[in-house]
Design an enzyme around this catalytic site. Structure first.
Site, mmCIF file in Angstrom:
data_model
loop_
_atom_site.group_PDB
_atom_site.id
_atom_site.type_symbol
_atom_site.label_atom_id
_atom_site.label_comp_id
_atom_site.label_asym_id
_atom_site.label_seq_id
_atom_site.Cartn_x
_atom_site.Cartn_y
_atom_site.Cartn_z
ATOM 1 C CG MET A 1 -1.812 -0.742 1.447
ATOM 2 S SD MET A 1 -2.748 -1.373 -0.011
ATOM 3 C CE MET A 1 -3.736 -3.318 -0.072
ATOM 4 N N PRO A 2 1.034 1.817 -1.075
ATOM 5 C CG PRO A 2 0.557 2.684 -3.356
ATOM 6 C CD PRO A 2 0.074 2.339 -1.894
ATOM 7 C CG HIS A 3 2.511 6.550 3.845
ATOM 8 N ND1 HIS A 3 0.778 7.399 4.264
ATOM 9 C CD2 HIS A 3 3.306 7.074 4.433
ATOM 10 C CE1 HIS A 3 1.724 8.761 4.876
ATOM 11 N NE2 HIS A 3 2.573 8.356 5.088
#
Length: 76
Positions: A1-3
């Site tokens: 999940m990109p942050h």
């Protein structure tokens, strides 16, 4: 999940930060190949007098191998 983490100078309004987070997510989602619901964005405001110590030296100079877009300024 990109942050996505954005560091910017202090003084941006909540609306500016919200819009930036929205636009970054919209731009990144099709490139990364995930839905917008997969992204999170945080924005860290830094005082101008702290920029060199807290951002430029550790994140830009100190992590060149992770830097995909260099700034057009130097802090000599």
């Amino acid at each position: 999940m990109p942050h996505i983490i954005v560091k910017c100078l202090k003084g941006k309004s909540d609306e500016q930060k919200r819009l930036l987070a929205e636009k970054l997510t919209q731009a990144a989602a099709p490139i990364i190949g995930l839905g917008e619901e997969s992204f999170s964005v945080s924005i860290e405001e830094v005082a101008p007098e702290d920029w060199k110590e807290k951002v430029y030296v550790p994140d830009i100079i100190g992590q060149k191998e992770r830097l995909y877009k260099e700034p057009g300024y130097t802090m000599d």
